[in-house]
Design an enzyme around this catalytic site. Structure first.
Site, short mmCIF file in Angstrom:
data_model
loop_
_atom_site.label_atom_id
_atom_site.label_comp_id
_atom_site.label_asym_id
_atom_site.label_seq_id
_atom_site.Cartn_x
_atom_site.Cartn_y
_atom_site.Cartn_z
N TYR A 10 0.85 -1.20 0.00
CA TYR A 10 0.00 0.00 0.00
C TYR A 10 0.88 1.25 0.00
O TYR A 10 2.00 1.23 0.52
CB TYR A 10 -0.94 -0.01 1.22
N ASP A 24 0.94 -12.11 0.74
CA ASP A 24 -0.25 -12.89 1.07
C ASP A 24 -0.03 -14.39 1.12
O ASP A 24 -0.66 -15.09 1.91
CB ASP A 24 -1.37 -12.57 0.08
N GLY A 26 3.11 -16.01 1.61
CA GLY A 26 4.10 -16.37 2.63
C GLY A 26 3.68 -16.00 4.04
O GLY A 26 4.06 -16.66 5.00
N TYR A 109 -9.59 -8.96 0.57
CA TYR A 109 -9.64 -9.30 -0.85
C TYR A 109 -9.97 -10.76 -1.09
O TYR A 109 -9.52 -11.64 -0.35
CB TYR A 109 -8.29 -9.02 -1.52
N HIS A 167 -2.46 1.04 -4.25
CA HIS A 167 -1.66 -0.15 -3.94
C HIS A 167 -1.41 -0.94 -5.22
O HIS A 167 -1.97 -0.62 -6.28
CB HIS A 167 -2.38 -1.03 -2.91
N HIS A 169 -0.93 -5.15 -6.79
CA HIS A 169 -1.05 -6.59 -6.52
C HIS A 169 -0.06 -7.27 -7.47
O HIS A 169 -0.15 -7.08 -8.69
CB HIS A 169 -2.44 -7.13 -6.87
N HIS A 328 -3.28 -0.55 -8.64
CA HIS A 328 -4.68 -0.30 -8.35
C HIS A 328 -4.85 1.08 -7.72
O HIS A 328 -4.58 1.28 -6.54
CB HIS A 328 -5.21 -1.40 -7.41
CU CU Z 1 -6.57 -3.69 -5.29
#
Ligand code: CU
Length: 371
Positions: A10, A24, A26, A109, A167, A169, A328
């Protein structure tokens, strides 16, 4: 092939937010967080739903019911078609795909992860992001409020008093390809325009130059390849009927890579995000793009470390690591819930078959179109 990491940094200087640079897979577990699928919402009602068994934290196992679904779909497109004017007839077959799907929910998410198999021999990896954007409170009710511009330096006002933070991904997929056998090489096809030397009618033509990578490393884009470049995993030990070496084309689509400073602490832990493709020899202890213990890491123990010795990769058992990225910058339309936002890449056969394998499906002949 498997999801080998997902990095979500972020963009906020705020001390309560700046540490939110999640790894996410690990740190949380993309398998551990798979939820049971709901027929009719997550997958078509006629899908086959499969229970999956996972290791738990104390050396045992647990089973998640309906964790995976498998279904066929006709997506409404032709797999191929041709209209023959002389007979006024259309030949073709509908595109029918086999989809294997699971949906981990990592905090706010949900990620719909699809492996799509098509009759052309393609394998498409798709990720659909949905769920909730992470938001921060704001003094601004709308973009005419006095604090609005300052409050949205690193985010978007998506509802009164709510700013969704910018942020990224970055999904990394570990592609343990064995193209017609385990001994493979990685080649690049680069497109260049050049003067048409022997032509009286043309000034320029483009041509294709194919080269082979010799050592492990990130695949750094070549800006000299003015027409772009693509990559294939090839088996030089085998020949097709046309005497090509069989290969699979890694169609990356366009993927953004990280633009954070390489010395930024979260970027140090997620070096894999600096390039879309990396190539290594296959090793049993290299499974995760940011290393085995990214939640305790102080340096990158993943791909940059894996390739440090630059070992030879010609005619070896290879792994290609692919990072699907999306930046994003939220929109008001992402509120109150993010409509599923899809990204994809495709592995396509290239010189692997002697003809289009989808023609082995019975084309039939459709009725002549009405005029
Ligand atoms: Cu996003």
């Amino acid at each position: 092939m498997n999801v080998s990491e997902l990095f979500v940094p972020y963009m906020s200087p705020d001390p309560t937010w700046s540490y939110r640079t999640f790894m996410d897979a690990g740190e949380f577990g993309m398998g551990y967080l798979i939820a049971s699928l709901k027929p009719g919402v997550d997958c078509p009602p006629n899908a086959i739903f499969i229970d999956l068994t996972f290791p738990n934290d104390v050396g045992g196992t647990y089973t998640r019911p309906a964790a995976l679904c498998v279904f066929e779909r006709a997506n409404g497109d032709p797999a191929w078609r041709h209209y023959v004017a002389s007979t006024k007839s259309v030949a073709g077959v509908p595109q029918v795909e086999l989809v294997v799907r699971h949906i981990p929910t990592v905090g706010n998410y949900d990620y719909v992860v699809d492996y799509v198999f098509s009759p052309q021999g393609n394998i498409t990896l798709r990720v659909g992001a949905t769920g909730f954007d992470a938001v921060q409170s704001s003094a601004a009710a709308n973009m005419e409020s006095p604090t609005a511009l300052a409050d949205t330096t690193y985010g978007t006002l998506i509802a009164p008093y709510n700013v969704a933070i910018n942020h990224d991904h970055y999904f990394n997929f570990r592609l343990d390809l064995d193209v017609d056998g385990p001994q493979n090489s990685l080649v690049r096809d680069a497109f260049f325009a050049e003067p048409a030397k022997d032509s009286k009618t043309r000034k320029s033509l483009w041509t294709l130059k194919t080269g082979r990578y010799s050592a492990e490393g990130p695949i750094v884009p070549d800006h000299m390849a003015t027409g772009g470049e693509t990559w294939r995993v090839v088996n030089s030990n085998e020949k097709t009927g046309l005497k090509f070496n069989p290969s699979y084309w890694i169609d990356t689509h366009h993927q953004p890579t990280s633009i954070l400073d390489p010395a930024d602490p979260p970027q140090i832990r997620a070096g894999f995000t600096s390039q879309t493709l990396w190539v290594t020899k296959r090793r049993d202890d290299q499974y995760w793009a940011a290393g085995l213990y990214p939640n305790l890491s102080t340096k990158d123990e993943g791909l940059p470390a894996f390739v440090a010795k630059k070992e030879p990769i010609t005619n070896e058992d290879l792994v290609v690591w692919y990072t699907m990225g999306f930046r994003h910058a939220p929109r008001p339309e992402d509120f109150p819930i993010l409509p599923t936002f899809w990204h994809e890449m495709t592995l396509r056969p290239a010189f692997f078959f002697d003809h289009d394998p989808s023609t082995s499906f019975n084309p039939g002949e459709l009725a002549p179109p009405k005029e």
